[in-house]
Motif scaffolding. Structure first.
Motif, PDB file in Angstrom:
ATOM      1  N   LEU A  50      -6.852  -3.817   3.962  1.00  0.00           N
ATOM      2  CA  LEU A  50      -6.232  -2.496   3.878  1.00  0.00           C
ATOM      3  C   LEU A  50      -5.443  -2.388   2.582  1.00  0.00           C
ATOM      4  CD1 LEU A  50      -4.540  -2.394   7.403  1.00  0.00           C
ATOM      5  CD2 LEU A  50      -6.687  -1.322   6.798  1.00  0.00           C
ATOM      6  N   THR A  51      -5.232  -1.183   2.150  1.00  0.00           N
ATOM      7  CA  THR A  51      -4.278  -0.972   1.068  1.00  0.00           C
ATOM      8  C   THR A  51      -2.885  -0.988   1.686  1.00  0.00           C
ATOM      9  OG1 THR A  51      -4.242   1.428   1.312  1.00  0.00           O
ATOM     10  CG2 THR A  51      -5.925   0.505  -0.175  1.00  0.00           C
ATOM     11  N   VAL A  52      -1.888  -1.146   0.853  1.00  0.00           N
ATOM     12  CA  VAL A  52      -0.514  -1.124   1.353  1.00  0.00           C
ATOM     13  C   VAL A  52      -0.220   0.232   1.989  1.00  0.00           C
ATOM     14  CG1 VAL A  52       1.913  -1.250   0.675  1.00  0.00           C
ATOM     15  CG2 VAL A  52       0.261  -2.862  -0.288  1.00  0.00           C
ATOM     16  N   LYS A  53      -0.731   1.310   1.400  1.00  0.00           N
ATOM     17  CA  LYS A  53      -0.526   2.649   1.953  1.00  0.00           C
ATOM     18  C   LYS A  53      -1.110   2.730   3.366  1.00  0.00           C
ATOM     19  CE  LYS A  53      -1.483   7.530   1.145  1.00  0.00           C
ATOM     20  NZ  LYS A  53      -2.115   8.517   0.267  1.00  0.00           N
ATOM     21  N   GLU A  54      -2.335   2.199   3.548  1.00  0.00           N
ATOM     22  CA  GLU A  54      -2.966   2.220   4.874  1.00  0.00           C
ATOM     23  C   GLU A  54      -2.186   1.361   5.868  1.00  0.00           C
ATOM     24  OE1 GLU A  54      -7.670   2.771   3.663  1.00  0.00           O
ATOM     25  OE2 GLU A  54      -6.742   0.786   3.489  1.00  0.00           O
ATOM     26  N   LEU A  55      -1.680   0.219   5.412  1.00  0.00           N
ATOM     27  CA  LEU A  55      -0.899  -0.660   6.274  1.00  0.00           C
ATOM     28  C   LEU A  55       0.338   0.048   6.800  1.00  0.00           C
ATOM     29  CD1 LEU A  55      -0.229  -3.470   7.465  1.00  0.00           C
ATOM     30  CD2 LEU A  55       0.924  -3.968   5.296  1.00  0.00           C
ATOM     31  N   PHE A  56       1.082   0.697   5.909  1.00  0.00           N
ATOM     32  CA  PHE A  56       2.323   1.349   6.314  1.00  0.00           C
ATOM     33  C   PHE A  56       2.101   2.651   7.073  1.00  0.00           C
ATOM     34  CE2 PHE A  56       4.192  -1.381   2.933  1.00  0.00           C
ATOM     35  CZ  PHE A  56       5.047  -2.084   3.774  1.00  0.00           C
ATOM     36  N   SER A  57       0.870   3.153   7.055  1.00  0.00           N
ATOM     37  CA  SER A  57       0.597   4.378   7.806  1.00  0.00           C
ATOM     38  C   SER A  57       0.047   4.100   9.205  1.00  0.00           C
ATOM     39  CB  SER A  57      -0.378   5.276   7.028  1.00  0.00           C
ATOM     40  OG  SER A  57      -1.663   4.689   6.985  1.00  0.00           O
ATOM     41  N   LEU A  58      -0.107   2.823   9.576  1.00  0.00           N
ATOM     42  CA  LEU A  58      -0.604   2.494  10.915  1.00  0.00           C
ATOM     43  C   LEU A  58       0.370   2.966  11.983  1.00  0.00           C
ATOM     44  CD1 LEU A  58      -1.980  -1.143  10.464  1.00  0.00           C
ATOM     45  CD2 LEU A  58      -3.313   0.948  10.778  1.00  0.00           C
TER      46      LEU A  58
END
Length: 104
Positions: A50-58
């Motif tokens: 995942l990108t960091v953005k995708e990780l933090f949007s979980l």
């Protein structure tokens, strides 16, 4: 006043060929000494990138797509090192692992 340190020479007998690494090991493995030691095994299902953005949007309820096919074997690990593989099975109300390969 200075403290004196006594040092004595210690004479060691010459090592035989066996003790120098030829033949039998210097220390024999007696696994009975370790019978009571518990180890924790982990089963690794897969991984996801995942990108960091995708990780933090979980969020709760999201689905994370693992990069592993449904019928692919999972890894059995001890201290982060793979020691075998197997397939997930149901054992009553729990997951289990049917071991198909053990590292030698």
């Amino acid at each position: 006043m200075t403290a004196a340190t006594l040092v004595e020479n210690i004479e060691l007998p010459e090592l035989s060929a066996k003790a120098q690494g030829e033949g039998a090991p210097m220390a024999r493995r007696d696994l009975a000494l370790l019978d009571h030691v518990s180890v924790k095994l982990e089963v690794v299902l897969g991984q996801a990138t995942l990108t960091v953005k995708e990780l933090f949007s979980l969020e709760q309820g999201d689905t994370l797509d693992l990069e592993t096919e449904l019928d692919a074997p999972v890894l059995l690990q001890l201290n982060g090192k793979s020691i075998g593989r197997g397939h997930l099975v149901a054992v009553g109300d729990h997951f289990g692992l049917r071991i198909t390969e053990v590292a030698g």
